[in-house]
Design a protein around this motif. Structure first.
Motif, PDB file in Angstrom:
ATOM      1  N   GLY A  23       0.816  -1.209   0.000  1.00 10.25           N
ATOM      2  CA  GLY A  23       0.000   0.000   0.000  1.00 10.25           C
ATOM      3  C   GLY A  23       0.851   1.262   0.000  1.00 10.25           C
ATOM      4  O   GLY A  23       0.540   2.234  -0.708  1.00 10.25           O
ATOM      5  N   ILE A  24       1.912   1.258   0.773  1.00 11.13           N
ATOM      6  CA  ILE A  24       2.826   2.408   0.794  1.00 11.13           C
ATOM      7  C   ILE A  24       3.474   2.585  -0.570  1.00 11.13           C
ATOM      8  O   ILE A  24       3.601   3.707  -1.076  1.00 11.13           O
ATOM      9  N   HIS A  25       3.867   1.462  -1.184  1.00 11.17           N
ATOM     10  CA  HIS A  25       4.465   1.529  -2.522  1.00 11.17           C
ATOM     11  C   HIS A  25       3.473   2.118  -3.529  1.00 11.17           C
ATOM     12  O   HIS A  25       3.843   2.971  -4.350  1.00 11.17           O
ATOM     13  N   MET A  26       2.229   1.677  -3.472  1.00 10.77           N
ATOM     14  CA  MET A  26       1.220   2.209  -4.395  1.00 10.77           C
ATOM     15  C   MET A  26       1.028   3.709  -4.165  1.00 10.77           C
ATOM     16  O   MET A  26       0.937   4.479  -5.123  1.00 10.77           O
ATOM     17  N   SER A  27       0.985   4.103  -2.920  1.00 10.85           N
ATOM     18  CA  SER A  27       0.799   5.514  -2.600  1.00 10.85           C
ATOM     19  C   SER A  27       1.971   6.352  -3.093  1.00 10.85           C
ATOM     20  O   SER A  27       1.788   7.414  -3.696  1.00 10.85           O
ATOM     21  N   ALA A  28       3.167   5.859  -2.848  1.00 15.30           N
ATOM     22  CA  ALA A  28       4.369   6.605  -3.251  1.00 15.30           C
ATOM     23  C   ALA A  28       4.481   6.713  -4.764  1.00 15.30           C
ATOM     24  O   ALA A  28       4.927   7.741  -5.289  1.00 15.30           O
ATOM     25  N   SER A  29       4.070   5.662  -5.466  1.00 16.68           N
ATOM     26  CA  SER A  29       4.177   5.670  -6.927  1.00 16.68           C
ATOM     27  C   SER A  29       2.991   6.371  -7.593  1.00 16.68           C
ATOM     28  O   SER A  29       3.075   6.750  -8.754  1.00 16.68           O
ATOM     29  N   GLY A  30       1.905   6.499  -6.846  1.00 18.26           N
ATOM     30  CA  GLY A  30       0.699   7.090  -7.419  1.00 18.26           C
ATOM     31  C   GLY A  30      -0.060   6.144  -8.326  1.00 18.26           C
ATOM     32  O   GLY A  30      -1.041   6.529  -8.953  1.00 18.26           O
ATOM     33  N   ASP A  31       0.385   4.914  -8.398  1.00 20.17           N
ATOM     34  CA  ASP A  31      -0.266   3.908  -9.252  1.00 20.17           C
ATOM     35  C   ASP A  31      -1.058   2.946  -8.371  1.00 20.17           C
ATOM     36  O   ASP A  31      -0.488   2.116  -7.669  1.00 20.17           O
ATOM     37  N   HIS A  32      -2.366   3.066  -8.428  1.00 20.65           N
ATOM     38  CA  HIS A  32      -3.233   2.237  -7.602  1.00 20.65           C
ATOM     39  C   HIS A  32      -3.961   1.162  -8.423  1.00 20.65           C
ATOM     40  O   HIS A  32      -4.991   0.632  -8.006  1.00 20.65           O
ATOM     41  N   THR A  33      -3.392   0.820  -9.547  1.00 27.00           N
ATOM     42  CA  THR A  33      -4.003  -0.160 -10.440  1.00 27.00           C
ATOM     43  C   THR A  33      -4.255  -1.490  -9.747  1.00 27.00           C
ATOM     44  O   THR A  33      -5.280  -2.132  -9.969  1.00 27.00           O
ATOM     45  N   LEU A  34      -3.327  -1.897  -8.910  1.00 26.64           N
ATOM     46  CA  LEU A  34      -3.433  -3.208  -8.276  1.00 26.64           C
ATOM     47  C   LEU A  34      -4.110  -3.156  -6.904  1.00 26.64           C
ATOM     48  O   LEU A  34      -3.996  -4.100  -6.111  1.00 26.64           O
ATOM     49  N   ALA A  35      -4.840  -2.084  -6.629  1.00 29.09           N
ATOM     50  CA  ALA A  35      -5.518  -1.944  -5.334  1.00 29.09           C
ATOM     51  C   ALA A  35      -6.440  -3.130  -5.015  1.00 29.09           C
ATOM     52  O   ALA A  35      -6.496  -3.556  -3.852  1.00 29.09           O
ATOM     53  N   PRO A  36      -7.163  -3.699  -5.986  1.00 28.21           N
ATOM     54  CA  PRO A  36      -7.989  -4.867  -5.636  1.00 28.21           C
ATOM     55  C   PRO A  36      -7.163  -6.054  -5.130  1.00 28.21           C
ATOM     56  O   PRO A  36      -7.574  -6.747  -4.195  1.00 28.21           O
ATOM     57  N   ALA A  37      -6.002  -6.281  -5.710  1.00 26.33           N
ATOM     58  CA  ALA A  37      -5.138  -7.373  -5.249  1.00 26.33           C
ATOM     59  C   ALA A  37      -4.603  -7.066  -3.849  1.00 26.33           C
ATOM     60  O   ALA A  37      -4.563  -7.946  -2.977  1.00 26.33           O
ATOM     61  N   HIS A  38      -4.217  -5.832  -3.635  1.00 24.08           N
ATOM     62  CA  HIS A  38      -3.746  -5.378  -2.324  1.00 24.08           C
ATOM     63  C   HIS A  38      -4.854  -5.554  -1.277  1.00 24.08           C
ATOM     64  O   HIS A  38      -4.607  -6.050  -0.174  1.00 24.08           O
ATOM     65  N   GLY A  39      -6.069  -5.196  -1.636  1.00 25.19           N
ATOM     66  CA  GLY A  39      -7.202  -5.341  -0.722  1.00 25.19           C
ATOM     67  C   GLY A  39      -7.475  -6.791  -0.363  1.00 25.19           C
ATOM     68  O   GLY A  39      -7.754  -7.114   0.792  1.00 25.19           O
ATOM     69  N   HIS A  40      -7.381  -7.664  -1.343  1.00 25.96           N
ATOM     70  CA  HIS A  40      -7.593  -9.092  -1.077  1.00 25.96           C
ATOM     71  C   HIS A  40      -6.471  -9.662  -0.206  1.00 25.96           C
ATOM     72  O   HIS A  40      -6.724 -10.524   0.636  1.00 25.96           O
ATOM     73  N   LEU A  41      -5.257  -9.191  -0.414  1.00 26.84           N
ATOM     74  CA  LEU A  41      -4.153  -9.628   0.446  1.00 26.84           C
ATOM     75  C   LEU A  41      -4.450  -9.261   1.894  1.00 26.84           C
ATOM     76  O   LEU A  41      -4.290 -10.078   2.803  1.00 26.84           O
ATOM     77  N   ASN A  42      -4.900  -8.033   2.115  1.00 31.14           N
ATOM     78  CA  ASN A  42      -5.210  -7.603   3.479  1.00 31.14           C
ATOM     79  C   ASN A  42      -6.426  -8.338   4.044  1.00 31.14           C
ATOM     80  O   ASN A  42      -6.414  -8.756   5.207  1.00 31.14           O
ATOM     81  N   LEU A  43      -7.459  -8.481   3.240  1.00 28.62           N
ATOM     82  CA  LEU A  43      -8.682  -9.118   3.731  1.00 28.62           C
ATOM     83  C   LEU A  43      -8.466 -10.600   4.018  1.00 28.62           C
ATOM     84  O   LEU A  43      -8.758 -11.083   5.116  1.00 28.62           O
ATOM     85  N   LEU A  44      -7.978 -11.322   3.038  1.00 28.24           N
ATOM     86  CA  LEU A  44      -7.777 -12.757   3.240  1.00 28.24           C
ATOM     87  C   LEU A  44      -6.554 -13.048   4.101  1.00 28.24           C
ATOM     88  O   LEU A  44      -6.582 -13.939   4.946  1.00 28.24           O
ATOM     89  N   GLY A  45      -5.494 -12.281   3.866  1.00 24.65           N
ATOM     90  CA  GLY A  45      -4.237 -12.541   4.571  1.00 24.65           C
ATOM     91  C   GLY A  45      -4.264 -12.146   6.026  1.00 24.65           C
ATOM     92  O   GLY A  45      -3.770 -12.874   6.885  1.00 24.65           O
ATOM     93  N   PHE A  46      -4.826 -10.988   6.327  1.00 18.17           N
ATOM     94  CA  PHE A  46      -4.849 -10.561   7.719  1.00 18.17           C
ATOM     95  C   PHE A  46      -6.173 -10.875   8.405  1.00 18.17           C
ATOM     96  O   PHE A  46      -6.208 -11.560   9.424  1.00 18.17           O
ATOM     97  N   VAL A  47      -7.265 -10.415   7.841  1.00 13.32           N
ATOM     98  CA  VAL A  47      -8.557 -10.559   8.522  1.00 13.32           C
ATOM     99  C   VAL A  47      -8.966 -12.031   8.625  1.00 13.32           C
ATOM    100  O   VAL A  47      -9.263 -12.533   9.714  1.00 13.32           O
ATOM    101  N   MET A  48      -8.990 -12.729   7.498  1.00 12.89           N
ATOM    102  CA  MET A  48      -9.432 -14.123   7.508  1.00 12.89           C
ATOM    103  C   MET A  48      -8.527 -14.983   8.392  1.00 12.89           C
ATOM    104  O   MET A  48      -9.014 -15.750   9.222  1.00 12.89           O
ATOM    105  N   MET A  49      -7.217 -14.838   8.240  1.00 13.79           N
ATOM    106  CA  MET A  49      -6.294 -15.633   9.047  1.00 13.79           C
ATOM    107  C   MET A  49      -6.442 -15.309  10.533  1.00 13.79           C
ATOM    108  O   MET A  49      -6.351 -16.200  11.385  1.00 13.79           O
ATOM    109  N   SER A  50      -6.698 -14.046  10.869  1.00 14.45           N
ATOM    110  CA  SER A  50      -6.886 -13.656  12.271  1.00 14.45           C
ATOM    111  C   SER A  50      -8.181 -14.233  12.840  1.00 14.45           C
ATOM    112  O   SER A  50      -8.220 -14.679  13.994  1.00 14.45           O
ATOM    113  N   VAL A  51      -9.235 -14.219  12.042  1.00 10.39           N
ATOM    114  CA  VAL A  51     -10.504 -14.811  12.493  1.00 10.39           C
ATOM    115  C   VAL A  51     -10.316 -16.308  12.745  1.00 10.39           C
ATOM    116  O   VAL A  51     -10.752 -16.834  13.782  1.00 10.39           O
ATOM    117  N   PHE A  52      -9.661 -16.978  11.828  1.00  4.94           N
ATOM    118  CA  PHE A  52      -9.413 -18.407  12.008  1.00  4.94           C
ATOM    119  C   PHE A  52      -8.562 -18.646  13.260  1.00  4.94           C
ATOM    120  O   PHE A  52      -8.846 -19.544  14.057  1.00  4.94           O
TER     121      PHE A  52
END
Length: 122
Positions: A23-52
């Protein structure tokens, strides 16, 4: 806390740090094209794993079952294939990894549901 919940939480933290750095890289570069992939990484990677991890910490009997270890492995594979799969799809390379990881995500959640149903509160 048993080893399995700790493993879920540690893995969730690694995925969260990776997602934050991305996310910091996207912000610094100004290119948010891959924001959906970044969002899924956070949702599945952090939220889902934490719930489990929370469920397994609160239900040691479930954490001790062999299915819980399979569930952890499926969860990790889901995350490490979903974010790159979405990135590849967004970039027009191929959608097969995104599609396959989506099916794996559903199967992973199905395993979680089975685990919950097998370990009802007394």
């Amino acid at each position: 806390m048993t080893a399995l919940p700790r493993l879920f939480f540690a893995t969730a933290a690694i995925f969260a740090l990776t997602g934050m750095a991305w996310g910091i890289h996207m912000s610094a570069s100004g290119d948010h094209t891959l924001a959906p992939a970044h969002g899924h990484l956070n949702l599945l990677g952090f939220v889902m794993m934490s719930v489990f991890g929370t469920y397994y910490a609160l239900t040691p009997k479930a954490a001790a079952a062999g299915l819980a270890k399979i569930h952890y492995g499926m969860s990790v594979v889901t995350v490490v294939t979903m974010a790159p799969g979405i990135a590849l799809a967004i970039n027009g390379v191929d959608e097969i990894l995104a599609k396959a990881s989506s099916v794996l995500a559903i199967l992973t959640m199905l395993v979680f549901l089975v685990t919950i149903l097998r370990n009802r509160a007394d």
